[in-house]
Every structure is written in structure tokens, then in C-alpha cells.
Design an enzyme around this catalytic site. Structure first.
Site, PDB file in Angstrom:
ATOM      1  N   HIS A  92       0.811  -1.330  -0.073  1.00  0.00           N
ATOM      2  CA  HIS A  92       0.005   0.055  -0.119  1.00  0.00           C
ATOM      3  C   HIS A  92       0.841   1.273   0.043  1.00  0.00           C
ATOM      4  CE1 HIS A  92       0.817  -0.731   4.411  1.00  0.00           C
ATOM      5  NE2 HIS A  92       0.993   0.616   4.289  1.00  0.00           N
ATOM      6  N   ALA A  93       0.159   2.348  -0.209  1.00  0.00           N
ATOM      7  CA  ALA A  93       1.164   3.768  -0.033  1.00  0.00           C
ATOM      8  C   ALA A  93       0.089   4.569   0.823  1.00  0.00           C
ATOM      9  CB  ALA A  93       1.114   4.479  -1.493  1.00  0.00           C
TER      10      ALA A  93
END
Length: 138
Positions: A53-54
Site C-alpha cells: 500500500h501507499a
């Protein structure tokens, strides 16, 4: 919000040497943000990956308290792999950088220092959405 791989930095965590054992301290300006959340990953099964994820607004520092693991980083154009294995070294990951954690050694513990409390809306959970996010941040 157009952070790149160049903004990902290794930070030195102060280390106090002592014959009884070393001590590292995170305080003051050790990390470039106020700590809002601390969590840790452990007992990661062999071959498993974490992350993926970011964050839109949150920055994090990852520290290998025990063992080692790799952090694969993407900024939408470039990739960088960093192996963490020292408890007095932290990896600063600014906003807008995709991360995947892999190749955990047995007994690894990954400490995460975060600039924000948990907020699902701050996560970009798919790489396709991350690419769209980065295109919009140009």
C-alpha cells in the site's frame, strides 16, 4: 505530493553503547514528524509479504528491531529495495510512496513509527489506484 524514491532516507537512530547492552532512543527530532501511532509486525510466516500500500498523508519510519526484511519501494517511475537489519537504522518513507515488505528472517520484528493515527481513507490499497494517484499528483 510528488515524493520520489529520492525522499526515502535511512535515518540513524541514536545508539548508546553499554557493556550491559546497547540502547537506542527515538525522541525529539530523531524522526522528522510528531509520532501519532506506533505498531509492530512479528511472527510473519516464511514467504509472506506485508505492506502492499501507499499513504496519501501519513509518513512512516520502519525499523528492524530484530532479524531482517526487505522493503520494496515504488514512486510510480522507479523502484528501490532496501534491506533493514539494524535496530539503530530507520527507513523514512514519506507520503505517496508504495511499499511492500518481504523476505522476513525468522524472528523478525518490524517497528513502525507513524505520523498519523489509523485512517482507512489514507490508504491506497491497489497498485492500479496508486498509479492513478501519482498521475494526478504530477
Amino acid at each position: 505530493m510528488r515524493n520520489t524514491i529520492n525522499q526515502v532516507l535511512l535515518l540513524d537512530i541514536p545508539k548508546i553503547h553499554d557493556t550491559r547492552g546497547n540502547l537506542s532512543v527515538v525522541e525529539g527530532n530523531t524522526v522528522p514528524f510528531a509520532l501519532k501511532r506506533v505498531y509492530y509486525l512479528y511472527d510473519v510466516p516464511s514467504g509472506a509479504a506485508r505492506g502492499g500500500h501507499a499513504h496519501i498523508h501519513q509518513s512512516e519510519v520502519l525499523i528492524a528491531l530484530s532479524g531482517s526484511f526487505e522493503v520494496v519501494l515504488h514512486d510510480g517511475s522507479h523502484e528501490k529495495v532496501v534491506r533493514l537489519s539494524m535496530p539503530n537504522s530507520g527507513l523514512l518513507i514519506p507520503t505517496g510512496i508504495w511499499r511492500e515488505l518481504r523476505n522476513f528472517s525468522s524472528g523478525s520484528v518490524c517497528l513502525v513509527l507513524a505520523s498519523g493515527e489509523f485512517n482507512e481513507a489514507d490508504y491506497i490499497r491497489t497498485y492500479a489506484d496508486f498509479e492513478l494517484f501519482k498521475q494526478g499528483a504530477s
